[in-house]
Design an enzyme around this catalytic site. Structure first.
Site, PDB file in Angstrom:
ATOM      1  N   LYS A 210       9.846 -37.788 105.472  1.00 55.19           N
ATOM      2  CA  LYS A 210      10.919 -38.314 104.634  1.00 55.19           C
ATOM      3  C   LYS A 210      11.356 -39.719 104.999  1.00 55.19           C
ATOM      4  CE  LYS A 210      13.111 -34.208 102.885  1.00 55.19           C
ATOM      5  NZ  LYS A 210      14.354 -33.459 102.828  1.00 55.19           N
ATOM      6  N   GLY A 358      10.841 -34.527 119.040  1.00 54.05           N
ATOM      7  CA  GLY A 358      10.561 -33.611 117.944  1.00 54.05           C
ATOM      8  C   GLY A 358       9.066 -33.403 117.771  1.00 54.05           C
TER       9      GLY A 358
END
Ligand code: 3PG
Ligand code: MG
Length: 402
Positions: A210, A358
């Site tokens: 995104k 992450g």
């Protein structure tokens, strides 16, 4: 101003230290086993330091998002398997305090602790007060300890978590010291150094899905880097925004809108892939490399071979490389090449190489390159937010050094 760290906590002999860690680790969906223990390993220096100083440690963390989980998923979110992994890595027995976060059983377990003992509280998010920054809940946790340490870099951007904000506030009210742990101190030092005086040429590499989630991060990065290489799913957002047919690749309209203002940098600072691997949506084994529009029925899954070579050359020439976001669908071995080769090239660089946490950290680790980077952050959202210059309430709670 510099924050207090472990050595500023004074004599810790016989003291009970509450350590907020980020043991929010990826779990195997079926068995609940810890899939990657990097965040646990990253907290060990602080825990060992405290134990060596004669303290006992009450560790606490959240795990997953139990408030959104089904009852079966929630059963896997108890801290038992994390406690076992923590104990194994630390080489010391670790008991889970109780099946509740706070209460009589926890108070009794803490009262019985001796120097060198370690206990882990139950998943903080099992108590809904954790995410409401609840003062009463925080006071109950704070009353267990003589000092507080924040070593949970990955959660530092969460401003409403009691364990990050209201708990240290309650310790302060009781006149007890609050410090950052060795991991948080290291993360802050490296990221601050990276952002204030990076050695040129500086290269940014952005992947992931995104653009909209990362727009603030990208804008800050553009002020620091000489070039920003794009890969991953966001490649197709940029292509679509430039009017290139992306075939069956799913790109939301809001993503195209988010990418709009960045288009003016394409061709100067922002570098898009020159080729990409595409796969047939209803038969992923059918792949081809494509340079222009993506054929109907196909979707983009990885950067292509020419792009890999160009990006590797750019990494070789850079003195600083900052990477966030996988370059392709790396969980599928056939589409992992871009991510793997970029990680490999970074690991071979003699410059400063920093990997945002992450998924990116998981990828670097999966391919065996994590230990060869200058730094792999344990923060995903926290890494992005810190680079963006956000001020964290959690860190505001930590005492300044005298
Ligand atoms: C993370 O992994 O991002 C941190 O552990 C925080 O967890 P959260 O995104 O569920 O708040
Ligand atoms: Mg997060």
């Amino acid at each position: 101003m510099a924050k207090k760290t472990l050595d500023d906590l004074g004599d810790l002999k016989g003291k009970k230290v509450l350590v907020r860690v980020d043991f929010n680790v990826p779990l195997d969906k079926k068995t609940g086993a810890v899939k990657n223990d990097r965040r646990i390993r990253a907290a060990l220096p602080t825990i060992k330091h405290l134990l060596d100083a004669g303290a006992s440690v009450i560790a606490m963390s959240h795990l997953g998002r139990p408030e959104k989980a089904t009852p079966e998923e929630r059963a896997n979110l108890t801290m038992d398997k994390v406690a076992a992994k923590f104990s194994e890595l630390l080489g010391t027995p670790v008991k889970k305090a109780a099946n509740e976060v706070v209460g009589a059983a926890v108070t009794a377990a803490v009262a019985a602790m001796k120097p060198g003992d370690v206990i882990l509280l139950e998943n903080l998010r099992f108590d809904p007060r954790e995410q409401k920054n609840d003062a009463e809940f925080a006071a109950a946790i704070a009353s267990l300890a003589d000092a507080y340490v924040n070593d949970a870099f990955g959660t530092c951007h969460n401003d409403k978590d009691a364990s990050m904000v209201a708990v240290p506030a309650a310790l302060k009210a009781a006149g007890k010291p609050r410090a950052v742990g060795l991991l948080v101190a290291k993360e802050l030092e490296i990221i601050e150094g990276l952002m204030s005086a990076p050695k040129a040429p500086v290269l940014g590499i952005m992947g992931g899905a995104k653009v909209s989630d990362k727009i603030a991060f990208i804008n800050v990065l553009l002020t620091k880097v000489d070039q920003l290489l794009i890969g991953g799913k966001m490649t197709y957002t940029f292509l679509k925004a430039r009017g290139v047919d992306v075939g069956a690749t799913r790109v939301g309209d809001e993503e195209v809108v988010a990418a709009g203002p960045l288009l003016k940098h394409v061709g100067t600072k922002i570098v898009l892939p020159v080729d990409y691997v595409v796969a047939k949506s209803d038969d992923l084994l059918q792949t081809q490399v494509c340079e222009g529009p993506i054929p109907a029925g196909f979707e983009g899954v990885d950067i292509g071979p020419k792009t890999i070579e160009a990006y590797k050359a750019a990494i070789k020439d850079a003195a600083t490389v900052i990477w966030n976001g996988p370059l392709g669908w790396f969980e599928q071995a056939a589409f992992a090449r871009g991510t793997q080769y970029i990680a490999e090239a970074m690991s071979a660089s003699s410059g400063v190489t920093v990997v945002g946490g992450g998924e990116t950290a998981e990828a670097a680790e999966q391919f065996g390159y994590a230990d060869k980077m200058t730094h792999v952050s344990t923060g995903g959202g926290a890494f992005l937010a810190y680079v963006e210059g956000k001020k964290f309430q959690s860190l505001a709670q930590i005492d300044d050094r005298a």
